[in-house]
Design a protein around this motif. Structure first.
Motif, PDB file in Angstrom:
ATOM      1  N   THR A 177       0.832  -1.210   0.000  1.00  0.00           N
ATOM      2  CA  THR A 177       0.000   0.000   0.000  1.00  0.00           C
ATOM      3  C   THR A 177       0.863   1.254   0.000  1.00  0.00           C
ATOM      4  OG1 THR A 177      -1.805  -1.150   1.118  1.00  0.00           O
ATOM      5  CG2 THR A 177      -1.770   1.252   1.305  1.00  0.00           C
ATOM      6  N   ILE A 178       1.894   1.261   0.810  1.00  0.00           N
ATOM      7  CA  ILE A 178       2.796   2.426   0.871  1.00  0.00           C
ATOM      8  C   ILE A 178       3.508   2.621  -0.465  1.00  0.00           C
ATOM      9  CG2 ILE A 178       4.913   3.313   1.925  1.00  0.00           C
ATOM     10  CD1 ILE A 178       3.891   1.985   4.567  1.00  0.00           C
ATOM     11  N   VAL A 179       4.023   1.541  -1.037  1.00  0.00           N
ATOM     12  CA  VAL A 179       4.742   1.634  -2.316  1.00  0.00           C
ATOM     13  C   VAL A 179       3.814   2.122  -3.427  1.00  0.00           C
ATOM     14  CG1 VAL A 179       5.885   0.269  -4.114  1.00  0.00           C
ATOM     15  CG2 VAL A 179       6.525  -0.044  -1.720  1.00  0.00           C
ATOM     16  N   VAL A 180       2.615   1.554  -3.513  1.00  0.00           N
ATOM     17  CA  VAL A 180       1.661   1.943  -4.564  1.00  0.00           C
ATOM     18  C   VAL A 180       1.269   3.412  -4.401  1.00  0.00           C
ATOM     19  CG1 VAL A 180      -0.732   1.594  -5.327  1.00  0.00           C
ATOM     20  CG2 VAL A 180       0.782  -0.362  -5.042  1.00  0.00           C
ATOM     21  N   THR A 181       1.069   3.843  -3.177  1.00  0.00           N
ATOM     22  CA  THR A 181       0.690   5.239  -2.937  1.00  0.00           C
ATOM     23  C   THR A 181       1.816   6.190  -3.340  1.00  0.00           C
ATOM     24  OG1 THR A 181      -0.781   4.536  -1.151  1.00  0.00           O
ATOM     25  CG2 THR A 181      -0.148   6.857  -1.194  1.00  0.00           C
ATOM     26  N   VAL A 182       3.038   5.844  -2.997  1.00  0.00           N
ATOM     27  CA  VAL A 182       4.183   6.676  -3.381  1.00  0.00           C
ATOM     28  C   VAL A 182       4.325   6.702  -4.904  1.00  0.00           C
ATOM     29  CG1 VAL A 182       6.707   6.840  -3.300  1.00  0.00           C
ATOM     30  CG2 VAL A 182       5.416   6.420  -1.198  1.00  0.00           C
ATOM     31  N   ILE A 183       4.215   5.542  -5.541  1.00  0.00           N
ATOM     32  CA  ILE A 183       4.321   5.479  -7.003  1.00  0.00           C
ATOM     33  C   ILE A 183       3.263   6.358  -7.654  1.00  0.00           C
ATOM     34  CG2 ILE A 183       3.919   3.964  -8.999  1.00  0.00           C
ATOM     35  CD1 ILE A 183       5.428   1.774  -7.464  1.00  0.00           C
ATOM     36  N   ASP A 184       2.047   6.329  -7.100  1.00  0.00           N
ATOM     37  CA  ASP A 184       0.969   7.132  -7.680  1.00  0.00           C
ATOM     38  C   ASP A 184       1.273   8.628  -7.620  1.00  0.00           C
ATOM     39  OD1 ASP A 184      -1.665   7.510  -8.827  1.00  0.00           O
ATOM     40  OD2 ASP A 184      -2.261   8.230  -6.847  1.00  0.00           O
ATOM     41  N   TYR A 185       2.019   9.068  -6.629  1.00  0.00           N
ATOM     42  CA  TYR A 185       2.370  10.480  -6.541  1.00  0.00           C
ATOM     43  C   TYR A 185       3.616  10.824  -7.351  1.00  0.00           C
ATOM     44  CZ  TYR A 185      -1.113  11.300  -2.964  1.00  0.00           C
ATOM     45  OH  TYR A 185      -2.303  11.432  -2.303  1.00  0.00           O
ATOM     46  N   VAL A 186       4.437   9.832  -7.672  1.00  0.00           N
ATOM     47  CA  VAL A 186       5.705  10.079  -8.360  1.00  0.00           C
ATOM     48  C   VAL A 186       5.585   9.903  -9.876  1.00  0.00           C
ATOM     49  CG1 VAL A 186       8.069   9.221  -8.627  1.00  0.00           C
ATOM     50  CG2 VAL A 186       7.099   9.502  -6.350  1.00  0.00           C
ATOM     51  N   VAL A 187       4.873   8.873 -10.320  1.00  0.00           N
ATOM     52  CA  VAL A 187       4.857   8.523 -11.743  1.00  0.00           C
ATOM     53  C   VAL A 187       4.232   9.600 -12.638  1.00  0.00           C
ATOM     54  CG1 VAL A 187       3.876   6.894 -13.428  1.00  0.00           C
ATOM     55  CG2 VAL A 187       5.061   6.042 -11.421  1.00  0.00           C
ATOM     56  N   PRO A 188       3.021  10.107 -12.367  1.00  0.00           N
ATOM     57  CA  PRO A 188       2.449  11.088 -13.299  1.00  0.00           C
ATOM     58  C   PRO A 188       3.317  12.325 -13.521  1.00  0.00           C
ATOM     59  CG  PRO A 188       0.729  10.218 -11.898  1.00  0.00           C
ATOM     60  CD  PRO A 188       2.032   9.703 -11.350  1.00  0.00           C
ATOM     61  N   VAL A 212      -1.399   9.511 -19.521  1.00  0.00           N
ATOM     62  CA  VAL A 212      -0.797   8.175 -19.420  1.00  0.00           C
ATOM     63  C   VAL A 212      -0.317   7.923 -17.988  1.00  0.00           C
ATOM     64  CG1 VAL A 212       1.190   6.776 -20.131  1.00  0.00           C
ATOM     65  CG2 VAL A 212      -0.183   7.946 -21.851  1.00  0.00           C
ATOM     66  N   GLY A 213       0.301   8.919 -17.373  1.00  0.00           N
ATOM     67  CA  GLY A 213       0.729   8.785 -15.984  1.00  0.00           C
ATOM     68  C   GLY A 213      -0.448   8.551 -15.050  1.00  0.00           C
ATOM     69  N   PHE A 214      -1.528   9.264 -15.291  1.00  0.00           N
ATOM     70  CA  PHE A 214      -2.743   9.076 -14.494  1.00  0.00           C
ATOM     71  C   PHE A 214      -3.280   7.662 -14.650  1.00  0.00           C
ATOM     72  CE2 PHE A 214      -7.400   8.893 -14.910  1.00  0.00           C
ATOM     73  CZ  PHE A 214      -7.756   9.045 -13.578  1.00  0.00           C
ATOM     74  N   LEU A 215      -3.322   7.170 -15.883  1.00  0.00           N
ATOM     75  CA  LEU A 215      -3.834   5.810 -16.124  1.00  0.00           C
ATOM     76  C   LEU A 215      -2.966   4.754 -15.446  1.00  0.00           C
ATOM     77  CD1 LEU A 215      -4.991   5.797 -19.862  1.00  0.00           C
ATOM     78  CD2 LEU A 215      -6.402   5.839 -17.802  1.00  0.00           C
ATOM     79  N   THR A 225      -3.589   5.077 -11.610  1.00  0.00           N
ATOM     80  CA  THR A 225      -4.938   4.625 -11.277  1.00  0.00           C
ATOM     81  C   THR A 225      -5.064   3.120 -11.461  1.00  0.00           C
ATOM     82  OG1 THR A 225      -5.868   6.761 -11.891  1.00  0.00           O
ATOM     83  CG2 THR A 225      -7.382   4.896 -11.854  1.00  0.00           C
ATOM     84  N   GLY A 226      -4.495   2.598 -12.530  1.00  0.00           N
ATOM     85  CA  GLY A 226      -4.558   1.154 -12.764  1.00  0.00           C
ATOM     86  C   GLY A 226      -3.872   0.366 -11.656  1.00  0.00           C
ATOM     87  N   LEU A 227      -2.719   0.849 -11.232  1.00  0.00           N
ATOM     88  CA  LEU A 227      -1.988   0.182 -10.154  1.00  0.00           C
ATOM     89  C   LEU A 227      -2.767   0.245  -8.839  1.00  0.00           C
ATOM     90  CD1 LEU A 227       0.617  -1.282  -9.383  1.00  0.00           C
ATOM     91  CD2 LEU A 227       1.646   0.948  -8.953  1.00  0.00           C
ATOM     92  N   LYS A 228      -3.337   1.404  -8.531  1.00  0.00           N
ATOM     93  CA  LYS A 228      -4.139   1.542  -7.307  1.00  0.00           C
ATOM     94  C   LYS A 228      -5.376   0.659  -7.358  1.00  0.00           C
ATOM     95  CE  LYS A 228      -4.912   5.909  -7.414  1.00  0.00           C
ATOM     96  NZ  LYS A 228      -5.329   7.272  -7.113  1.00  0.00           N
TER      97      LYS A 228
END
Length: 159
Positions: free
Chosen positions: A60-71, A135-138, A141-144
């Protein structure tokens, strides 16, 4: 008996709310789903192990961080500015009130308009930045969404 039903319902509610939060930009989907797992762990002995709970906390922590970093990274990679990221986020939030399609179009239009107005002021660069932001949003969002749905299956399995 009634307490068991209420706690199971709370766990399922948190799991479902986490799935919704994975799509809606302002809600932290996976952390909410993890709270549903925590409720199930605390009440239903043995169905979710402490090890599984901690592993999912890490995920959960990794996915949340990735969601803020990737886009923002993808936007920067394609030549966009922070304005495109902010425009996309604001456009998606405004688009939520229309439909899911409105959210997607709002994100694209918001990124384009913001990049054009405050970023590159070039139509082609603004379009590229908008598509990169989308694309970053997708990806985020897909990972989350994948993570929250998987946690929901664990929540349901614990009942």
């Amino acid at each position: 008996m009634i307490g068991d039903i209420l706690l199971a319902a709370l766990g399922v509610f948190l799991g479902l709310f986490g799935i919704i939060g994975s799509i809606v930009p302002v809600l932290p989907g996976p952390p909410i789903s993890w709270l549903g797992m925590l409720v199930m762990y605390l009440h239903f002995d043995g169905e979710i192990s402490p090890k599984k709970l901690l592993i999912w906390l890490g995920i959960t922590i990794v996915v949340t961080v990735i969601d803020y970093v990737v886009p923002p990274r993808i936007t920067k990679y394609v030549g966009g500015s922070k304005a495109a990221v902010w425009g996309s986020t604001i456009g998606m939030i405004l688009g939520i009130f229309l439909t899911p399609v409105g959210m997607i179009l709002g994100g694209l239009m918001g990124a384009f308009i913001a990049e054009y107005a405050w970023g590159s002021k070039d139509g082609i660069n603004s379009t590229t930045a908008a598509l990169g932001t989308f694309v970053g949003f997708l990806l985020g969002t897909g990972l989350k969404l994948f993570t929250a749905v998987w946690m929901m299956t664990i929540i349901i399995g614990a009942i």
